[in-house]
Design a protein around this motif. Structure first.
Motif, mmCIF file in Angstrom:
data_model
loop_
_atom_site.group_PDB
_atom_site.id
_atom_site.type_symbol
_atom_site.label_atom_id
_atom_site.label_comp_id
_atom_site.label_asym_id
_atom_site.label_seq_id
_atom_site.Cartn_x
_atom_site.Cartn_y
_atom_site.Cartn_z
ATOM 1 N N ASP A 14 0.864 -1.149 0.103
ATOM 2 C CA ASP A 14 -0.207 -0.084 0.018
ATOM 3 C C ASP A 14 0.828 1.306 -0.107
ATOM 4 O O ASP A 14 0.436 2.231 0.455
ATOM 5 N N LEU A 28 -1.015 -4.716 -2.656
ATOM 6 C CA LEU A 28 -2.328 -3.709 -2.609
ATOM 7 C C LEU A 28 -3.435 -4.369 -1.740
ATOM 8 O O LEU A 28 -4.152 -5.313 -2.253
ATOM 9 N N THR A 29 -3.621 -3.975 -0.485
ATOM 10 C CA THR A 29 -4.764 -4.614 0.454
ATOM 11 C C THR A 29 -6.014 -4.174 0.219
ATOM 12 O O THR A 29 -6.876 -5.291 0.176
ATOM 13 N N HIS A 35 -4.978 4.095 0.158
ATOM 14 C CA HIS A 35 -4.026 2.981 -0.123
ATOM 15 C C HIS A 35 -3.394 3.006 -1.322
ATOM 16 O O HIS A 35 -2.698 2.133 -1.651
ATOM 17 N N THR A 36 -4.188 3.917 -2.355
ATOM 18 C CA THR A 36 -3.651 4.003 -3.611
ATOM 19 C C THR A 36 -3.007 5.394 -3.917
ATOM 20 O O THR A 36 -2.630 5.354 -5.368
ATOM 21 N N THR A 49 -2.691 -8.389 -6.024
ATOM 22 C CA THR A 49 -4.018 -7.822 -5.351
ATOM 23 C C THR A 49 -5.334 -8.825 -5.555
ATOM 24 O O THR A 49 -4.920 -9.677 -6.540
ATOM 25 N N THR A 53 -10.333 -5.756 -5.976
ATOM 26 C CA THR A 53 -9.547 -4.529 -5.648
ATOM 27 C C THR A 53 -9.019 -4.219 -7.103
ATOM 28 O O THR A 53 -8.789 -2.970 -7.267
#
Length: 110
Positions: A14, A28-29, A35-36, A49, A53
Motif C-alpha cells: 500500500d 495492495l490490500t 491506500h492507492t 491484489t 480490488t
C-alpha cells in the motif's frame, strides 16, 4: 495509509512513493484512496491484489494497465522467487471492505 516497510525488504504494501519504486514486488490490500495515493506516479509491476480490488483500482485509475496486476485471492498462497531469496505470501480476508485482504509474508528476510 502508506507505511514505509523496513529497509532491505524486496516488497512494499500500500505504498506508492519514490522509495517503493526500488521494491521488486508490490502488494495492495484494498482500493481505498488512502491506500492507492501515488499509484499513478509510482506504480511498478507486479502489483499483487484481489480481482475485485484490481477492478476498483482500474475504475478509479483507467490510465493503469491491467497487466500490472497479479491476482491473489483469500486463502491463496503465492511463492515468489526473488533474487534475495524465495518468500511466500498468503492472503487472508481483512473483514474490512469488499476485496480487502491482509498479507502474511514468510521467508528469511534480512
Amino acid at each position: 495509509m502508506p507505511i514505509e516497510l523496513p529497509r532491505g525488504l524486496p516488497f512494499s504494501v500500500d505504498t506508492w512513493s519514490p522509495n517503493s519504486n526500488r521494491k521488486r514486488h508490490h502488494f495492495l490490500t484494498h482500493a481505498h484512496k488512502d491506500h492507492t495515493s501515488g499509484i499513478l506516479t509510482h506504480s511498478c509491476y507486479p502489483i499483487y491484489t484481489t480481482h475485485l480490488t484490481k477492478l476498483l483500482v482500474l475504475q478509479n485509475y483507467p490510465q493503469l494497465e491491467d497487466s500490472l496486476f497479479v491476482g491473489i485471492e483469500v486463502g491463496e498462497s503465492v511463492v515468489i522467487n526473488d533474487p534475495d531469496g524465495e518468500f511466500k505470501v498468503t492472503a487472508f480476508d481483512a473483514n474490512h471492505c469488499p476485496g480487502a485482504v491482509m498479507f502474511l509474508f514468510e521467508g528469511n528476510f534480512r
